[in-house]
Scaffold this active site. Structure first.
Site, mmCIF file in Angstrom:
data_model
loop_
_atom_site.group_PDB
_atom_site.id
_atom_site.type_symbol
_atom_site.label_atom_id
_atom_site.label_comp_id
_atom_site.label_asym_id
_atom_site.label_seq_id
_atom_site.Cartn_x
_atom_site.Cartn_y
_atom_site.Cartn_z
ATOM 1 N N TYR A 244 32.108 34.262 6.681
ATOM 2 C CA TYR A 244 32.975 33.195 6.958
ATOM 3 C C TYR A 244 33.850 33.867 8.123
ATOM 4 C CZ TYR A 244 32.282 30.706 2.525
ATOM 5 O OH TYR A 244 31.565 30.312 1.654
ATOM 6 N N TYR B 228 36.464 32.601 -6.187
ATOM 7 C CA TYR B 228 35.148 32.145 -5.496
ATOM 8 C C TYR B 228 33.843 32.213 -6.486
ATOM 9 C CZ TYR B 228 31.744 32.017 -1.742
ATOM 10 O OH TYR B 228 30.818 31.650 -0.648
ATOM 11 N N PRO C 62 34.213 21.855 2.172
ATOM 12 C CA PRO C 62 33.051 22.786 1.949
ATOM 13 C C PRO C 62 33.549 24.282 1.831
ATOM 14 C CG PRO C 62 32.921 21.736 3.768
ATOM 15 C CD PRO C 62 34.159 20.979 3.207
ATOM 16 N N LYS D 140 32.989 24.629 -3.534
ATOM 17 C CA LYS D 140 33.541 24.123 -4.765
ATOM 18 C C LYS D 140 33.065 22.790 -5.326
ATOM 19 C CE LYS D 140 35.436 27.917 -5.976
ATOM 20 N NZ LYS D 140 34.421 28.735 -6.403
ATOM 21 N N HIS E 210 24.220 37.169 -4.966
ATOM 22 C CA HIS E 210 25.266 37.796 -3.902
ATOM 23 C C HIS E 210 26.260 38.449 -4.788
ATOM 24 C CE1 HIS E 210 24.097 35.592 0.191
ATOM 25 N NE2 HIS E 210 22.937 35.954 -0.321
#
Length: 389
Positions: free
Chosen positions: A200, A384, A292, A296, A72
């Site tokens: 998100y 990220y 979550p 991580k 991704h």
């Protein structure tokens, strides 16, 4: 029995450590309180940082990950009907990999079995002895028979409720915790993902996440009350609520279907210090928990494994104690940065019971700043995809 390293916990972090040590000629025995099938049935995160991908390569376990994993290059963030993309590859030069934690665990089990590594399942009454001495050992029972393993070191990879952290005296350890006032209701469905990249979502009704495991297996979450139970939510009610929390054009494309797994997870941030006591080292959830948001958990456990593996190899190969003496310091430095990112990302996306109108305006302002500012996006992307070890 005698071995160099006793690893308590047969999840991904314990198995990864065992396999990495094996590749350097260092023997270990893994103790797992559940069955292998039970461990492989646990549904967990599926976004891998660059660091754990490299560790899987080093462990000789990355072939299927590269064949079946989905790189991704970015992620999508929405608020109301607005949506923008953060391009990880453009901003950091590296993508993340979508590949389920269950699959990581499966690959590691296969490697340990192929190498003849010892894993004792369904162990009970595990006790750590002499961790603060030069002669530690572990006792346990399996199949009703008492066992003892003498060792050089013990790696506690046995999760938040395991025996390892509890072995460290309260006078030695300090615990830091934040409990969030909501949970995540998640479902797994055999449906094509609504988006090629994760979404998100911040909405007036609460957070939502659109994720996936593969092109025909989707993972979706919605923020829910801590008082909710799975039985309160039919599949239809879940899908309807998810559609209300994501942009309408995305909701129109959502393919729904029966859930094959449904669960509610509470959210907490937790860190214990130090992560070493004598010959005992804590790894992963035994030492820290993250919400979550930002994926991580497994990735931070992998960074612990990296530092511990390096320290142990240095000890056995050069006789130096530096790596193991600095393990806790190095691991915690990275852990707290991951905790910060997970806390920030959670604060950005969720609805909190005590939020004032000012707080809500600040949340939207933060989202719009992230949308319009490349420096803010770069900071998010660097966290990220994973900070360097």
């Amino acid at each position: 029995m005698k071995t160099r390293i006793v690893i308590i916990g047969g999840g991904p972090s314990g198995l990864l450590l065992s396999q990495l040590l094996h590749r350097r000629g260092i023997d270990s025995i893994v103790l797992e309180r559940k069955t292998k099938d039970y461990v492989l049935s646990r549904i967990r995160a599926g976004v891998l940082e660059r660091g754990i991908v490299k560790l899987m390569e080093e462990a000789g376990c990355a072939d299927r990950l590269h064949a079946e994993g989905i790189p991704h290059d970015g992620t999508l963030v929405s608020y109301g009907d607005e949506m923008f993309r953060v391009d990880f590859t453009e901003l950091t030069g590296t993508p993340v990999m979508v590949y389920g934690q269950t699959e990581v665990t499966r690959d590691l089990y296969e490697a340990r079995e192929k190498a003849g590594g010892r894993i004792d399942f369904e162990v009970e009454d595990v006790q750590i002895h002499g961790a603060d001495s030069d002669a530690p050992y572990v006792t346990y029972t399996v199949g009703g028979e008492a066992q003892r393993i003498d060792c050089d070191f013990i790696a506690g990879c046995d999760g938040f409720h395991g025996v390892s952290r509890q072995t460290i005296p309260l006078s030695v350890r300090t615990e830091y915790e934040k409990v969030y006032p909501f949970g995540w209701l998640g479902i797994l469905s055999e449906t094509p993902p609504v988006s090629e990249e994760l979404i998100y979502a911040n909405s007036s009704r609460g957070f939502a996440l659109c994720s996936m495991r593969n092109p025909q297996l989707s993972r979706y979450y919605i923020q829910c009350s801590l008082s909710d139970s799975v039985n309160d939510w039919t599949d239809d009610a879940f899908w309807q609520e998810l559609k209300r929390r994501i942009p309408s054009d995305v909701a129109d494309k959502l393919v729904t279907g029966p859930s094959i797994e449904k669960s509610i997870a509470p959210l907490r941030s937790f860190v214990t210090e130090p992560m070493r006591w004598g010959r005992l080292f804590l790894c992963g959830d035994a030492a820290h928990i993250v919400p979550p948001t930002g994926a991580k958990g497994l990735n931070t456990a992998a960074s612990d494994v990296h530092y511990l593996h390096e320290g142990l190899c240095q000890f056995y190969e050069t006789g130096s104690n530096e790596g193991i003496d600095r393990y806790s310091e190095k691991a915690l430095s990275r852990v707290w940065k991951a905790e910060r990112f997970s806390w920030w990302f959670s604060s950005l996306l969720h609805r909190y019971p005590d939020q004032s109108p000012f707080d809500l305006k600040m949340q939207i302002a933060e989202l719009e700043f992230l949308r319009s500012n490349k420096a803010a996006q770069k900071a998010m992307a660097e966290n990220y995809v994973g900070l360097p070890y």
